[in-house]
Design an enzyme around this catalytic site. Structure first.
Site, PDB file in Angstrom:
ATOM      1  N   GLY A 104     -15.361  -7.930  38.022  1.00  0.00           N
ATOM      2  CA  GLY A 104     -16.083  -7.181  37.002  1.00  0.00           C
ATOM      3  C   GLY A 104     -15.102  -6.291  36.269  1.00  0.00           C
ATOM      4  N   GLU A 120     -26.680  -6.063  42.214  1.00  0.00           N
ATOM      5  CA  GLU A 120     -26.416  -6.759  40.970  1.00  0.00           C
ATOM      6  C   GLU A 120     -26.635  -8.234  41.242  1.00  0.00           C
ATOM      7  OE1 GLU A 120     -22.491  -5.846  39.624  1.00  0.00           O
ATOM      8  OE2 GLU A 120     -22.947  -3.754  39.177  1.00  0.00           O
ATOM      9  N   ASP A 156     -10.621  -0.038  35.558  1.00  0.00           N
ATOM     10  CA  ASP A 156     -11.162  -0.098  36.919  1.00  0.00           C
ATOM     11  C   ASP A 156     -11.999  -1.360  37.027  1.00  0.00           C
ATOM     12  OD1 ASP A 156     -13.240   0.826  35.307  1.00  0.00           O
ATOM     13  OD2 ASP A 156     -14.028   2.203  36.818  1.00  0.00           O
ATOM     14  N   SER A 206       0.820  -1.218   0.000  1.00  0.00           N
ATOM     15  CA  SER A 206       0.000   0.000   0.000  1.00  0.00           C
ATOM     16  C   SER A 206       0.851   1.263   0.000  1.00  0.00           C
ATOM     17  CB  SER A 206      -0.930  -0.005   1.219  1.00  0.00           C
ATOM     18  OG  SER A 206      -1.792  -1.116   1.207  1.00  0.00           O
ATOM     19  N   LEU A 266      -2.254  11.299   1.784  1.00  0.00           N
ATOM     20  CA  LEU A 266      -3.064  12.287   2.491  1.00  0.00           C
ATOM     21  C   LEU A 266      -2.886  12.149   3.996  1.00  0.00           C
ATOM     22  CD1 LEU A 266      -4.415  11.913  -0.342  1.00  0.00           C
ATOM     23  CD2 LEU A 266      -6.579  12.436   0.760  1.00  0.00           C
ATOM     24  N   TYR A 288     -12.064  12.280  -2.781  1.00  0.00           N
ATOM     25  CA  TYR A 288     -11.023  13.229  -2.394  1.00  0.00           C
ATOM     26  C   TYR A 288     -10.149  13.521  -3.611  1.00  0.00           C
ATOM     27  CZ  TYR A 288      -7.876   9.151  -1.935  1.00  0.00           C
ATOM     28  OH  TYR A 288      -7.139   8.021  -2.156  1.00  0.00           O
ATOM     29  N   SER A 327       3.449   1.918  -1.583  1.00  0.00           N
ATOM     30  CA  SER A 327       3.961   2.251  -2.907  1.00  0.00           C
ATOM     31  C   SER A 327       2.956   2.997  -3.769  1.00  0.00           C
ATOM     32  CB  SER A 327       4.399   0.972  -3.624  1.00  0.00           C
ATOM     33  OG  SER A 327       5.400   0.302  -2.888  1.00  0.00           O
ATOM     34  N   HIS A 359      -9.385   0.034  -3.493  1.00  0.00           N
ATOM     35  CA  HIS A 359      -9.872   1.414  -3.437  1.00  0.00           C
ATOM     36  C   HIS A 359      -9.444   2.104  -4.730  1.00  0.00           C
ATOM     37  CE1 HIS A 359     -10.143   5.589  -2.252  1.00  0.00           C
ATOM     38  NE2 HIS A 359      -8.853   5.722  -2.081  1.00  0.00           N
ATOM     39  N   VAL A 402      -0.712   5.496   5.913  1.00  0.00           N
ATOM     40  CA  VAL A 402       0.413   6.436   5.923  1.00  0.00           C
ATOM     41  C   VAL A 402       0.140   7.578   6.893  1.00  0.00           C
ATOM     42  CG1 VAL A 402       1.686   8.118   4.532  1.00  0.00           C
ATOM     43  CG2 VAL A 402       1.162   5.867   3.578  1.00  0.00           C
TER      44      VAL A 402
END
Length: 821
Positions: A565, A648, A551, A52, A59, A266, A54, A232, A365
């Site tokens: 949990g 719970e 946490d 990719s 952007l 684009y 190459s 693409h 990139v």
């Protein structure tokens, strides 16, 4: 003790697979940190390896809803701007320009401008005339405005590879092309070598930076890589007069990168031509195993034949936006292969099952140098210098790692790459994937489901709509009203006034057992867990630098049996990496379920169902016991994350529906309702409860985040303790701060910038309308000098500065009287 994350020895033999932009950047980042035994293997030629990198148009847009991606891109700009090859910079700061042709996109650009401010990126909203000045080919009558980011630009990827590889080679690294990897050597759960068609390379560490070939390299190591390659389209016009480089070819481009996201397009200059990238076509999945070798490819492996019929609608849209193109044509094009993951984020980290095997995959990139720095820090220091939990290899649940899921979600992310995505917007398919045992009842009650980690989670219930008729709420704007209902306010009120059932099944539950369980958990967490069986403790997991990894709630069920949990799969990974041989850890989430029964009438509902005493004196807050409710065996924990009395209640999945029905029938006389996540989030913010990953991450320590009460420095050693020495509430430079919006009708949702005295000072983490207090509650990171109750600030919401005030927390029941009764 099993091996766990930690800094790799500096003299380790490192082999990086892939000499694209990520591999070269990583070699540079490792060698600058003193590592010299670094070998980079590439199957193609070094200067243009055929992946990719190459063909990438280069952007670099820094603004993203993800702060992590913005930080990656910011460093990429900084680094490439300082690199030169043959006197030319590896970064061209032409800036970026996103234009809007619809009111919805124009509003979104205002939101994006807020994100840019939150993450420290310069940007400005412009009118049509000014946009046309920056891009004279634009038809100003077609657009409503644009968002200009002057520090964005074009990365010259191949020269950046060359510059970094030369620097790394000067420090001792070697780069070998024409080496095709055929196997990854493994022994005793560790990598030992990389085998190629031209020899074997012993290795202590192997990093797969192979781009869309990553799944093939991962398979050789026995490590699944959740990545879907897709093609693409990119096209080049015939030469056009008057472009930047027509008369000065070394300029190549002077106009900003132009993004026409309303049509998934684009544009960038290529000397005297315009390059057009399109995401508007059908998804074109690619099997990397079927791609030709470099020497067998007509152009290169990542460049597939251009399918003109797919591009035809995009050309018509381009001519409409840039009328000058009407006199031109598509002169050449290709379908370039690159990588998508199920959530669109990179995949980074070390395999737990195959130690020494690292991934730096699905990296564009735009983020390449930033990713390389984070991975290099991770390898050399034992932790990245920034929060990367969104990119963690282990962030996906097992059900999200199936090839079918990866392929389907990867293709969907391609389709949505330029879509306006709401923060609560769920994926469309595959759904439903994971459902709790209560799902059938929730559907009967008209549950409105959103999705997280594959779970269907009810956010409110249409059955409660009649209750909402008595609720007086200010009107909402269309954005905040999406995926919201006034029913949430009724459910929150019913929780405060009566009792409600909440489905807490999607929360990760781990079972930790064995003779070493207590000592292990003491070492892994900050709070004192050496309490008698029957105790529940809120605690933190830190990294070595004192950053908050997660946490937890830890319930001691018996001497050597704990239920934890947790927040997700990365918590399980972290614990498994550190667990000694006399400790067993199991994810019990799929086989269990949980209902939160909360509200002032919770005891009235539950007590008649059991022979055990559920009074406050017999069953105090943060306690746990095993009992029966009717015919259902449950583990009951006296916890509440909505600020009300309640429990719970956990049971096995096979008994879940019976538990729901038992509670529902018993609750009828008390006006019980089912309540959803929307009400839950509002209630937890009124109570000041933090959400890890949103309000706090590894970038924050406990004292900054307001959870220092969960740290016991006198309990003995634990991970991160040394880093906390000398820190405390009085030493922090920033705080997670409670804000309330002054206008009872104002709404914010999260990630908006916060201003103090007209200057951007921080950003919102979580926000929700507080139905009990009658205004929006927001938590934000602010300098400690500002985080003083009574201080006036402003929050920018879609370009409007909304007045807010720093408030003392918690806003609701600060003396904890409603929970402890």
């Amino acid at each position: 003790m099993r091996e766990h994350y930690g800094a790799v020895a500096r003299d380790a033999r490192v082999v990086i697979v892939g000499a694209g932009i990520v591999g070269c950047s990583l070699a540079d980042e490792l060698t600058v940190r003193g590592w010299s035994d670094v070998t980079v293997l590439e199957q193609g030629p070094l200067l243009a390896p055929g992946g990719s990198t190459s063909h990438a148009p280069g952007l670099v847009f820094q603004t993203s809803p993800s702060k992590t991606l913005t930080d990656f891109a910011r460093y990429t700009v900084e680094k490439f701007s300082a690199l030169e090859v043959e006197g030319r910079s590896c970064f061209n700061p032409v800036g970026g320009l996103e234009i809007a042709t619809s009111q919805e996109r124009w509003a979104d650009l205002h939101r994006k401008a807020g994100l840019a401010t939150s993450w420290g990126v310069r940007g400005e909203l412009l009118g049509p005339a000014r946009c046309a000045e920056l891009w004279p080919l634009l038809d100003p009558d077609r657009i409503l405005g644009g968002f200009h980011t002057p520090d964005d630009g074009l990365a010259r990827a191949l020269p950046a590879c060359r510059a970094q590889s030369e620097r790394a080679a000067a420090r001792g690294a070697r780069f070998l092309d024409r080496h095709t990897v055929t196997a990854i050597g493994r022994e005793g759960g560790r990598v030992t070598a990389v085998v190629t068609d031209r020899g074997t390379f012993p290795a202590d560490v192997v990093v797969s930076a192979a781009g869309f070939w990553g799944p093939l390299i991962g398979a050789m190591a026995g490590v699944p890589v959740p990545l879907q390659p897709l093609a693409h389209q990119y096209a080049l016009t015939a030469p056009l007069p008057g472009l930047a480089g027509a008369e000065a070819p070394r300029t190549e481009a002077s106009r900003p990168i132009l993004r026409f996201q309303d049509r998934d397009l684009y544009y960038r200059e290529h000397t005297d031509r315009i390059g057009i990238g399109s995401y508007a076509h059908r998804p074109l999945p690619v099997d990397p195993a079927r791609l030709p070798a470099y020497d067998d490819a007509p152009v290169m492996p990542s460049s597939l034949p251009f399918t003109a019929e797919d591009f035809a609608p995009s050309w018509e849209e381009s001519v409409g936006l840039l009328p000058a193109l009407g006199a031109s044509r598509v002169e050449e094009g290709f379908n370039g292969v690159f990588s998508f993951t199920p959530d669109g984020m990179p995949v980074l980290g070390e395999s737990r099952e195959v130690r020494g095997f690292w991934l730096a995959e699905a990296v564009w990139v735009t983020h390449s140098a930033g990713v390389a720095r984070a991975v290099a820090e991770w390898m050399t220091d034992g932790r990245p210098g920034m929060d990367v939990h969104e990119c963690d290899l282990y962030r996906f649940e097992e059900v999200q790692r199936s090839p079918a899921y990866v392929a389907e979600r990867g293709q969907r992310n391609f389709v949505e790459v330029y879509d306006i995505i709401h923060p609560l917007q769920p994926m469309e398919q595959p759904r439903p994937l994971r459902v709790s045992p209560f799902h059938v009842r929730q559907r009967e009650l008209g549950g409105y489901f959103l999705e997280a980690a594959g779970w269907e989670r009810p956010h409110w219930y249409e059955a409660n709509a009649p209750l909402a008729e008595a609720v007086d709420l200010p009107p909402r704007d269309p954005w905040s009203a999406r995926y919201w209902s006034p029913i949430a306010a009724a459910e929150a009120r019913a929780t405060r006034e009566r009792v409600a059932l909440y489905d807490m099944t999607p929360l990760k539950r781990l079972e930790v057992t064995g003779p070493g369980a207590l000592g292990f958990l003491q070492r892994m967490t900050t709070h004192q867990l050496a309490r008698k069986p029957g105790a529940v403790t809120y605690t933190l997991m830190l990294d070595e630098a004192g950053g908050i990894r997660s946490d937890l709630t830890v319930a001691r069920l018996s001497e050597h049996h704990f239920q934890v949990g947790a927040n997700g799969e990365p918590d399980l990974d972290w614990l498994l990496r550190h667990a000694p041989d006399d400790v067993r850890i199991a994810d019990i989430t799929p086989g269990t379920c949980c209902i939160g029964v909360w509200g002032p009438l919770a005891r009235d509902l539950v007590q008649p169902l059991t022979r055990d005493d559920f009074s406050h004196e017999a069953f105090g807050y943060f306690k746990v016991r095993r009992t029966y409710l009717g015919h259902v065996p449950v583990t009951a924990m006296r916890l509440s994350y909505v600020g009300e009395l309640g429990w719970e209640l956990y049971t096995t999945a096979d008994m879940g529906l019976r538990l729901w029905d038992t509670l529902w029938e018993a609750g009828r006389r008390h006006g019980v309702i089912a309540a959803g996540r929307s009400a839950f989030n509002s209630l937890r913010l009124e109570k000041g409860y933090r959400a890890w990953g949103h309000d706090m991450t590894t970038e924050h320590d406990p004292y900054e985040a307001g959870v220092g009460f969960a740290v016991r420095m006198d309990k003995g050693d634990f991970i991160g303790r040394a880093a906390l020495e000398g820190r405390g509430e009085e030493t922090v430079a920033r705080r997670l701060t409670c804000l309330t919006l002054d206008d009872p009708a104002a709404i914010v949702l999260g990630k908006e910038p916060v201003y103090a005295d007209g200057v951007a000072a921080g950003y919102v983490t979580s926000a929700s309308y507080g139905y009990t207090i009658g205004r929006t509650v927001a938590y934000a990171w602010l300098p400690a000098a500002i985080a003083v109750p009574g201080t006036a600030v402003h929050i920018e919401y879609f370009g409007e500065k909304v007045p807010a005030t720093v408030a003392a927390e918690p806003l609701f029941d600060p003396r904890m009287e409603r929970i402890r009764r």
